[in-house]
Design an enzyme around this catalytic site. Sequence first.
Site, short mmCIF file in Angstrom:
data_model
loop_
_atom_site.label_atom_id
_atom_site.label_comp_id
_atom_site.label_asym_id
_atom_site.label_seq_id
_atom_site.Cartn_x
_atom_site.Cartn_y
_atom_site.Cartn_z
N LYS A 22 1.08 -1.37 -0.18
CA LYS A 22 -0.09 -0.35 -0.10
C LYS A 22 0.80 0.60 0.10
CE LYS A 22 -1.39 1.38 3.54
NZ LYS A 22 -1.32 2.34 4.42
N ASN A 23 2.09 1.37 0.98
CA ASN A 23 2.71 2.49 0.82
C ASN A 23 3.80 3.22 -0.22
OD1 ASN A 23 1.15 2.94 3.29
ND2 ASN A 23 2.65 2.08 4.53
N ARG A 92 -4.93 10.20 4.67
CA ARG A 92 -4.00 11.43 4.59
C ARG A 92 -3.11 11.54 3.42
NH1 ARG A 92 -2.73 13.36 9.36
NH2 ARG A 92 -0.52 13.45 8.14
N CYS A 116 -4.60 12.51 13.60
CA CYS A 116 -5.83 11.26 13.29
C CYS A 116 -5.27 10.56 14.67
CB CYS A 116 -5.42 10.22 12.03
SG CYS A 116 -3.53 9.15 12.48
N ARG A 121 0.71 14.49 13.26
CA ARG A 121 0.69 14.15 11.97
C ARG A 121 0.84 15.66 11.14
NH1 ARG A 121 -1.37 9.02 9.64
NH2 ARG A 121 0.89 8.38 9.07
N ASP A 303 4.24 0.15 11.99
CA ASP A 303 3.28 -0.40 11.68
C ASP A 303 3.67 -1.89 12.50
OD1 ASP A 303 3.62 1.79 8.38
OD2 ASP A 303 3.02 1.85 10.31
N ILE A 325 8.60 6.97 17.12
CA ILE A 325 7.43 7.50 15.48
C ILE A 325 6.58 8.36 16.24
CG2 ILE A 325 6.90 7.53 13.11
CD1 ILE A 325 9.91 6.34 14.06
N ARG A 395 -8.67 -0.57 4.83
CA ARG A 395 -7.40 0.81 4.26
C ARG A 395 -6.36 -0.39 3.59
NH1 ARG A 395 -7.44 6.14 7.33
NH2 ARG A 395 -5.99 6.07 5.31
C1 EPZ Z 1 4.05 6.90 6.95
O1 EPZ Z 1 3.58 7.54 7.61
C2 EPZ Z 1 2.95 5.87 6.60
N1 EPZ Z 1 2.37 6.07 5.68
C3 EPZ Z 1 2.50 5.52 7.72
O2 EPZ Z 1 1.88 4.12 7.98
C4 EPZ Z 1 3.95 4.68 9.02
O3 EPZ Z 1 3.36 4.86 9.61
C5 EPZ Z 1 4.77 6.23 8.58
O4 EPZ Z 1 4.82 6.61 7.27
C6 EPZ Z 1 6.17 5.58 10.23
O5 EPZ Z 1 6.78 5.11 9.19
C7 EPZ Z 1 2.12 6.22 4.19
O6 EPZ Z 1 3.25 5.70 3.59
C8 EPZ Z 1 1.48 6.51 3.98
P1 EPZ Z 1 6.67 10.16 8.98
P2 EPZ Z 1 3.75 9.58 7.53
O7 EPZ Z 1 6.02 11.55 8.07
O8 EPZ Z 1 4.88 9.80 6.22
C9 EPZ Z 1 6.75 13.50 12.52
C10 EPZ Z 1 -0.17 2.19 7.92
O9 EPZ Z 1 -0.47 1.66 8.67
N2 EPZ Z 1 6.38 14.44 11.38
O10 EPZ Z 1 7.29 9.38 8.64
O11 EPZ Z 1 2.38 10.40 7.34
C11 EPZ Z 1 5.52 12.27 12.88
O12 EPZ Z 1 4.19 13.63 13.12
C12 EPZ Z 1 0.53 4.25 7.93
O13 EPZ Z 1 0.57 2.43 6.69
C13 EPZ Z 1 6.85 15.88 11.98
O14 EPZ Z 1 7.13 16.09 12.84
O15 EPZ Z 1 4.91 9.90 8.78
C14 EPZ Z 1 6.05 11.65 12.84
O16 EPZ Z 1 6.24 11.56 14.23
C15 EPZ Z 1 0.44 4.91 9.52
N3 EPZ Z 1 6.84 16.90 10.58
C16 EPZ Z 1 7.80 10.62 12.25
O17 EPZ Z 1 7.70 12.32 11.31
C17 EPZ Z 1 6.33 16.61 9.35
O18 EPZ Z 1 6.18 17.83 8.43
C18 EPZ Z 1 7.53 10.22 11.38
O19 EPZ Z 1 6.39 10.53 10.71
C19 EPZ Z 1 6.32 14.97 9.02
C20 EPZ Z 1 6.64 14.36 9.77
#
Ligand code: EPZ
Length: 418
Positions: A22-23, A92, A116, A121, A303, A325, A395
């Site tokens: 998916k990702n 998202r 969420c 996020r 995840d 995370i 999803r």
């Molecule tokens: C991706 O989400 C995945 N989704 C998530 O999978 C996964 O849990 C996550 O990466 C971490 O591996 C997709 O790829 C579609 P991040 P993403 O930005 O990109 C902080 C699932 O179950 N952050 O890597 O939204 C954030 O708050 C989903 O399939 C900032 O602070 O995650 C978090 O603490 C759930 N500022 C950390 O970084 C920003 O501008 C990692 O988030 C962006 C992120």
Amino acid sequence: MDKMIIQGGTSLNGEIQISGAKNAALPILAATLLSRGPNRLKNVPKLGDITTLKRLLEKIGANISEENDGCSIEVKSIENNEAPYAWVKTMRATILVLGPLLARCGEAHVSLPGGCAIGARPIQLHLDGLEKMGAEINIEHGMIHAKATKLKGAVIHFETQTVTGTENLMMAATLAEGTTTLGNAACEPEIVDLAHFLNQCGAQIIGAGTETIVIHGVKSLSGTNYEIMPDRIEAGTFMLAASITKGDLLLKKCNPAHMGSIIEKLKATGSEIVIEKKSIRVIGKEIKAVDAKTLPYPGLPTDMQAQFMALMSVSDGLSVVTETIFESRFTHCAELQRMGADIRLEGHHAVIKGVPHLSGAPVMASDLRASACLILAGLVAEGQTEVLRIYHLDRGYESIEKKLSQVGANIQRVKGDL
Ligand code: EPZ
């Protein structure tokens, strides 16, 4: 709303075929906006989030035709450069159209994704990077209004490793003037898959999968044929299903090279694991209590945290699961406690004392991976477990009840009235 009913107690034996990731499919679908195409994508999973993004891409101007295990997609022109709240609130990852739209047509209006169940996020790092590339970003009434006559290459260093932030900026940089360097980039395999797709379309991306990615902008991209990588989180979830039910599952069409941390962690709990090039066999034996800490790739994926907590709730001792995370990714604990799990939360740590057995109960899914955790718990609990709000599950898992029933699980989807 549908619910899943599970009679616990059977051990799972047989083969399961893993679907496309998916990702990886989500950013690659968004990346088709960068060229006129045509693209033929294979191994695209049939999931709620994928359908949502395809519908949005069609609104933007994509022509999509479904094929048996994927789809053809071309975006001859951008008809509409907006992703309204109605779309973003359901998924998202819609934010992934921001970079490609800005690069393709110089303007994009995308709703700010809210938080969420697992955390606030924020996406500020995406916006900061686009501004460094010359985009003008205004936020008004919950909408991101981004404009850039021509994005320029820039040196961007991420304060925090962000998966979709890295993907958004990597896509935007492919058509920018000059070279972009992404420092402290996320290293997930899905980012490598996206880079492979983009380079096949004519992009010049070096270093995807490492913390420094260099993208030399090109004038235009073409479409390509591409097969999405296997879903390492779906595979990891079924590995734990074999372990928690003390079964014997052969997972086919997966890529063990992406799953080192999950494999090592599960081995430490006492499961026997046999690795082949494109398959993993897991034979559940004892379930030893083992501590776990989620980390950016190649560490244990966040995840997989909820699913691992289900396994530890029936382990032979005391374990501590630490979530580094997301700030509130423990919503599944209260539901596991309703099934008899002994879990104490202390900030980012969950202290879990394994119990001899869980008992079936009606439980509520709160997010995608929490739903998977409750399914795993239901497989091993005594009696019947009802998992409500399984739209979360749909999803991210393709026909999970079919895949589990085929290996002996007593699980069925019931049209719910609630
Ligand atoms: C991706 O989400 C995945 N989704 C998530 O999978 C996964 O849990 C996550 O990466 C971490 O591996 C997709 O790829 C579609 P991040 P993403 O930005 O990109 C902080 C699932 O179950 N952050 O890597 O939204 C954030 O708050 C989903 O399939 C900032 O602070 O995650 C978090 O603490 C759930 N500022 C950390 O970084 C920003 O501008 C990692 O988030 C962006 C992120």
